[in-house]
Design an enzyme around this catalytic site. Structure first.
Site, PDB file in Angstrom:
ATOM      1  N   GLY A  46       6.007   5.027   5.264  1.00  0.00           N
ATOM      2  CA  GLY A  46       6.175   3.579   5.232  1.00  0.00           C
ATOM      3  C   GLY A  46       5.998   3.066   3.816  1.00  0.00           C
ATOM      4  O   GLY A  46       5.258   3.660   3.027  1.00  0.00           O
ATOM      5  N   GLN A  51       4.437  -2.960  -2.703  1.00  0.00           N
ATOM      6  CA  GLN A  51       4.040  -1.740  -3.413  1.00  0.00           C
ATOM      7  C   GLN A  51       4.982  -1.376  -4.559  1.00  0.00           C
ATOM      8  O   GLN A  51       4.630  -0.567  -5.415  1.00  0.00           O
ATOM      9  CB  GLN A  51       3.970  -0.561  -2.435  1.00  0.00           C
ATOM     10  N   CYS A  91      -2.067   6.061   1.972  1.00  0.00           N
ATOM     11  CA  CYS A  91      -1.195   5.019   1.424  1.00  0.00           C
ATOM     12  C   CYS A  91      -0.599   5.538   0.121  1.00  0.00           C
ATOM     13  O   CYS A  91      -1.322   6.140  -0.687  1.00  0.00           O
ATOM     14  CB  CYS A  91      -2.029   3.765   1.152  1.00  0.00           C
ATOM     15  N   LEU A  92       0.682   5.305  -0.074  1.00  0.00           N
ATOM     16  CA  LEU A  92       1.327   5.773  -1.310  1.00  0.00           C
ATOM     17  C   LEU A  92       0.733   5.091  -2.543  1.00  0.00           C
ATOM     18  O   LEU A  92       0.854   5.613  -3.649  1.00  0.00           O
ATOM     19  CB  LEU A  92       2.842   5.529  -1.249  1.00  0.00           C
ATOM     20  N   HIS A 133      -0.198  -1.353   9.092  1.00  0.00           N
ATOM     21  CA  HIS A 133      -0.554  -1.034   7.702  1.00  0.00           C
ATOM     22  C   HIS A 133       0.414  -1.719   6.724  1.00  0.00           C
ATOM     23  O   HIS A 133      -0.016  -2.315   5.729  1.00  0.00           O
ATOM     24  CB  HIS A 133      -0.525   0.495   7.550  1.00  0.00           C
ATOM     25  N   GLU A 134       1.721  -1.645   7.021  1.00  0.00           N
ATOM     26  CA  GLU A 134       2.708  -2.208   6.087  1.00  0.00           C
ATOM     27  C   GLU A 134       2.712  -3.739   6.110  1.00  0.00           C
ATOM     28  O   GLU A 134       2.880  -4.370   5.063  1.00  0.00           O
ATOM     29  CB  GLU A 134       4.112  -1.672   6.403  1.00  0.00           C
TER      30      GLU A 134
HETATM   31 NI    NI Z   1       0.138   1.625   2.176  1.00  0.00          NI
END
Ligand code: NI
Length: 164
Positions: A46, A51, A91-92, A133-134
Site C-alpha cells: 500500500g 508518502q 510502512c514504506l 493504515h493508508e
Molecule cells: Ni505506511
C-alpha cells in the site's frame, strides 16, 4: 511511468493532511500509475500520496502476491468498522520496523477508482488493515502513533541514524 521518492519518518511532510481530489485529470491518473510502480518496486502492499509528498487523497493498494488485485482509492472513506484485530504492521516510510497495532477487523469503505467511478467494498484481514493504515496517512497519521512514546522515540532515533 516513473518511480517516486518515498518520504521517510520522521519527515514533517508526512504529517500534512491531504486535500480531496476534485477532478480526476491526466495528472491524477499519472500519479496513480507512478504510485503503483513505486509500491510494486519497493515492494509494498500500500502507498498513500502523502508518502510521495503529494498531498491529495489518493491511495494505491495490492495485498496479493501476484499483483492481481490493484486497487485505486481516491477520496476513500471508511463507512463502517467491526471488531478488533491486533497484527504486525510495517510502512514504506518506516523501513525495517514492524510493530503490533490494533485495528478494526472488518471494514466497509467507499472510494473512487482510477476512472472516477465510485465503488464500495467490504474488507477484512490484510486488506482491511491496509486500507485503515493508508487512510491514516492521508490524515497525517502513522502507525507508530499507536505505539508507546518510548517505542516511538526509539524508532525515531533509529530512522534518524540511517539518514544521510
Ligand atoms: Ni505506511
Amino acid at each position: 511511468m516513473a518511480t517516486l521518492d518515498i518520504l521517510i519518518y520522521p519527515d514533517d511532510r508526512l504529517r500534512k493532511v491531504a486535500r480531496p481530489v476534485d477532478d480526476i485529470n491526466a495528472e491524477v491518473t499519472a500519479l496513480v500509475d507512478d504510485m503503483f510502480e513505486t509500491m510494486y518496486e519497493a515492494p509494498g502492499i500500500g502507498l498513500a500520496a502523502t508518502q510521495v509528498n503529494v498531498h491529495q487523497r489518493v491511495v494505491v493498494i495490492d495485498v496479493t502476491e501476484d499483483k492481481s488485485d490493484p486497487l485505486t482509492l481516491i477520496n476513500p472513506e471508511i463507512l463502517s468498522t467491526e471488531g478488533e484485530a491486533q497484527g504486525d504492521e510495517g510502512c514504506l516510510s518506516i523501513p525495517g520496523i514492524y510493530e503490533s497495532v490494533a485495528r478494526a477487523e472488518k471494514i466497509t469503505f467507499r472510494a473512487l477508482d482510477r476512472s472516477g467511478q465510485p465503488y464500495e467494498r467490504d474488507a477484512d484481514g490484510l486488506l482491511a488493515v491496509c486500507v485503515q493504515h493508508e487512510v491514516d496517512h492521508l490524515d497525517g497519521k502513522m502507525f507508530v502513533d499507536y505505539l508507546s512514546a518510548l517505542k516511538r522515540r526509539r524508532i525515531k532515533k533509529k530512522m534518524l541514524k540511517h539518514e544521510k
